[in-house]
Design a protein around this motif. Structure first.
Motif, short mmCIF file in Angstrom:
data_model
loop_
_atom_site.label_atom_id
_atom_site.label_comp_id
_atom_site.label_asym_id
_atom_site.label_seq_id
_atom_site.Cartn_x
_atom_site.Cartn_y
_atom_site.Cartn_z
N LYS A 1 13.01 21.28 90.40
CA LYS A 1 14.05 20.26 90.40
C LYS A 1 13.60 18.93 91.01
O LYS A 1 14.15 17.88 90.70
N GLY A 2 12.64 18.98 91.94
CA GLY A 2 12.15 17.76 92.59
C GLY A 2 13.08 17.25 93.67
O GLY A 2 13.04 16.05 94.00
N ILE A 3 13.88 18.13 94.27
CA ILE A 3 14.81 17.72 95.32
C ILE A 3 15.13 18.91 96.20
O ILE A 3 15.14 20.06 95.74
N ALA A 4 15.35 18.64 97.50
CA ALA A 4 15.61 19.72 98.47
C ALA A 4 16.84 19.39 99.30
O ALA A 4 17.14 18.22 99.56
N PHE A 5 17.53 20.44 99.73
CA PHE A 5 18.75 20.28 100.51
C PHE A 5 18.69 21.15 101.76
O PHE A 5 18.05 22.20 101.76
N ALA A 6 19.37 20.70 102.82
CA ALA A 6 19.37 21.49 104.05
C ALA A 6 20.53 21.09 104.95
O ALA A 6 20.93 19.93 104.99
N VAL B 1 7.48 11.76 97.27
CA VAL B 1 6.85 10.55 96.75
C VAL B 1 5.40 10.92 96.44
O VAL B 1 4.65 11.34 97.32
N PHE B 2 5.02 10.79 95.16
CA PHE B 2 3.67 11.15 94.72
C PHE B 2 2.85 9.90 94.40
O PHE B 2 3.40 8.84 94.10
N ASN B 3 1.51 10.06 94.41
CA ASN B 3 0.64 8.99 93.96
C ASN B 3 0.13 9.29 92.55
O ASN B 3 0.57 10.27 91.92
N TYR B 4 -0.78 8.49 92.05
CA TYR B 4 -1.27 8.64 90.68
C TYR B 4 -2.03 9.94 90.46
O TYR B 4 -2.19 10.41 89.33
N GLN B 5 -2.50 10.55 91.55
CA GLN B 5 -3.19 11.84 91.45
C GLN B 5 -2.23 13.01 91.59
O GLN B 5 -2.65 14.16 91.67
N LYS B 6 -0.95 12.71 91.63
CA LYS B 6 0.11 13.70 91.81
C LYS B 6 -0.01 14.41 93.15
O LYS B 6 0.36 15.57 93.30
N LYS B 7 -0.53 13.67 94.14
CA LYS B 7 -0.60 14.18 95.51
C LYS B 7 0.57 13.62 96.30
O LYS B 7 0.99 12.48 96.10
N LEU B 8 1.09 14.42 97.22
CA LEU B 8 2.27 14.05 97.99
C LEU B 8 1.91 12.99 99.04
O LEU B 8 1.11 13.24 99.93
N LEU B 9 2.53 11.82 98.92
CA LEU B 9 2.34 10.75 99.91
C LEU B 9 3.29 10.91 101.08
O LEU B 9 2.99 10.52 102.20
N ILE C 1 10.08 5.33 92.67
CA ILE C 1 9.21 5.08 93.83
C ILE C 1 7.81 5.60 93.56
O ILE C 1 6.81 4.90 93.80
N SER C 2 7.71 6.83 93.06
CA SER C 2 6.39 7.39 92.76
C SER C 2 5.68 6.59 91.68
O SER C 2 4.45 6.46 91.70
N GLY C 3 6.46 6.02 90.76
CA GLY C 3 5.87 5.19 89.72
C GLY C 3 5.16 3.96 90.28
O GLY C 3 4.20 3.46 89.68
N CYS C 4 5.61 3.49 91.44
CA CYS C 4 4.95 2.35 92.09
C CYS C 4 3.53 2.70 92.51
O CYS C 4 2.69 1.80 92.73
N PHE C 5 3.24 3.98 92.65
CA PHE C 5 1.91 4.43 93.07
C PHE C 5 1.14 5.08 91.91
O PHE C 5 0.18 5.79 92.12
N GLY C 6 1.61 4.79 90.69
CA GLY C 6 0.89 5.24 89.51
C GLY C 6 1.24 6.63 89.02
O GLY C 6 0.63 7.12 88.07
N TYR C 7 2.24 7.25 89.63
CA TYR C 7 2.61 8.62 89.22
C TYR C 7 3.37 8.58 87.89
O TYR C 7 4.24 7.76 87.68
N LYS C 8 3.00 9.51 87.01
CA LYS C 8 3.67 9.62 85.73
C LYS C 8 4.14 11.06 85.54
O LYS C 8 3.40 12.01 85.78
N THR C 9 5.39 11.20 85.13
CA THR C 9 5.96 12.55 84.93
C THR C 9 5.43 13.16 83.64
O THR C 9 5.01 12.47 82.74
#
Length: 253
Positions: free
Chosen positions: A186-191, A206-214, A245-253
């Motif tokens: 889902k890409g979202i967490a609750f607590a 928030v991911f970067n272009y390498q799909k690594k978690l920033l 936001i992730s798109g700002c760092f080159g992330y593409k779904t």
């Protein structure tokens, strides 16, 4: 003129930085003997350097294996020098937008050796005490902690997970692992926030272009106004802005 450029240096500091550089280049945990092979420093002197760096947080030594890796202080210094400022500058307008949209506190957290740490907060309602501030290390069962558990490289978070799980009953561990599969989908967490009762949170990656978690963006507020699942209109907004936001760092779904 050349002598002025060269200047006077501190040899012990140069040696110490050489040790750090040697460890960093290997990109994996190293045993004492491996570091000695790389640096060719005597055992007694090397022990003093490693012990000092460990006490300062520049290196981290695993209690189980005795292996050394770069410590949380270096991560903090690195974020301050380059990455953190760049990332924070880029996402700050989004954080303010989310704060206005949700009327709740917005946090941005990054990974450190000790776990997810809050590095930025936007809170126009200072009357709400959420029990967290810049520098707070978030637990694994927080919304942000769940996102790091779901998306961070397993080798990086292994020790953190192990230590956090020791604090939780077995059924909580199993529940967290199942929940992480849903978060990955889902890409979202609750607590319901463990730090303060009556306060809940929702977090997204928030991911970067390498799909690594920033890092993670977390919205924290009174439980009655924070979504409990992805079907809420506000949750739809969070999922969409997460992609922006992730798109700002080159992330593409």
């Amino acid at each position: 003129m050349e002598d002025i450029k060269k200047g006077t240096t501190i040899q012990s500091l140069q040696i110490g930085m050489g040790i750090i550089e040697s460890i960093a280049k290997q990109r994996k945990p190293l045993k004492f003997t491996e570091i000695q092979d790389l640096t060719q420093i005597t055992k007694s002197n090397l022990y003093k350097y490693l012990n000092t760096f460990t006490q300062l947080g520049i290196l981290y030594r695993s209690k189980e294996t005795g292996e050394y890796v770069l410590g949380s202080k270096l991560i903090e210094y690195g974020m301050s020098a380059v990455d953190q400022e760049n990332v924070t500058d880029r996402i700050s307008p989004f954080l303010h937008e989310i704060n206005e949209k949700s009327s709740s506190t917005v946090l941005f957290s990054r990974w450190t050796q000790n776990g997810p740490m809050i590095v930025k907060d936007i809170n126009t309602n200072r009357g709400l005490n959420i029990g967290a501030q810049i520098g707070t290390i978030l637990p694994i069962n927080s919304a942000s902690g769940k996102v790091f558990m779901a998306f961070m490289d397993e080798q990086i978070i292994h020790d953190w997970k192990k230590n956090e799980f020791k604090k939780s009953p077995n059924e909580s561990v199993s529940q967290l692992e199942d929940e992480c599969k849903i978060i990955q989908e889902k890409g979202i967490a609750f607590a319901r926030e463990p730090l303060v009762s009556s306060v809940s949170s929702v977090s997204f990656p928030v991911f970067n272009y390498q799909k690594k978690l920033l890092g993670t963006v977390t919205v924290v507020g009174f439980s009655e106004i924070i979504p409990e699942n992805e079907n809420h209109d506000l949750s739809h907004y969070f999922i969409q802005i997460s992609k922006e936001i992730s798109g700002c760092f080159g992330y593409k779904t």
